[in-house]
Scaffold this motif. Structure first.
Motif: not given
Length: 203
Positions: A116, A120, A124, A131
């Protein structure tokens, strides 16, 4: 060290993380090369660096990614072109650039938190500030996406910066640099974005 030291202009090589990591962080894409089923393959990929590893993603159905997971080594290359170097002769024309060549063994990322965090961070990197604006990533989407990391085992940067190198020729010809400046243009709305204001993070 032998394969991370270039045979031509070895003084341009750098082996320190302080030089290598900023190049990896600035680059959005790389080329991953490897040998699979007796054949040499080379695949363009988006890339993300977290600490001392690069992260990649693809569909869990990707034959390419599944084959990577069993390899002992891949080679990853990144090049950032900064300027065309215009000399007095075509022979001395060059490019100002920053590049990285590295090797490492691919690993499947099984830990959900690490996976995860990589998704993310990559999002970004590609679209800063997006996000928290986007719909949250679902468990189903996580399950459909495979994450792979390549710890940076061996790496070197090679950098060329500066003016043309044929100053010994006194012919009255113009020399200099033509900058290459990659930049992001203004976002273009998709067919479902009509009437929706451009988010602040995309302005």
């Amino acid at each position: 060290m032998s394969r991370t030291t270039p045979s031509r202009y070895p003084k341009r090589a750098h082996h320190d993380a302080a030089t290598i990591y900023p190049i990896l962080d600035e680059a959005l894409f790389c080329t991953m090369s490897f040998v699979s089923e007796g054949r040499v393959r080379s695949i363009p990929q988006s890339l993300l660096r977290l600490d001392h590893a690069l992260y990649f993603h693809a569909s869990v159905g990707s034959h390419f990614f599944r084959s990577l997971a069993g390899l002992e080594e891949v080679c990853i290359t990144v090049t950032l072109a900064d300027a065309i170097v215009v000399a007095k002769t075509a022979f001395n024309h060059s490019i100002n650039y920053r590049s990285v060549v590295l090797w490492g063994q691919p690993e499947v990322v099984d830990d959900p938190a690490e996976k995860y965090a990589a998704f993310r961070a990559l999002t970004e990197k590609m679209v800063p500030g997006s996000w928290d604006y986007l719909l949250p990533m679902t468990e189903k989407e996580m399950a459909k996406t495979m994450a792979l990391k390549v710890p940076i085992a061996e790496a070197s940067a090679k950098i060329r910066q500066g003016p043309p190198s044929d100053s010994e020729n006194d012919a009255p010809l113009w020399t200099g640099l033509i900058p290459i400046q990659p930049q992001r243009g203004r976002p273009q709305p998709g067919p479902e974005a009509g009437g929706i204001a451009l988010p602040r993070h995309l302005e």
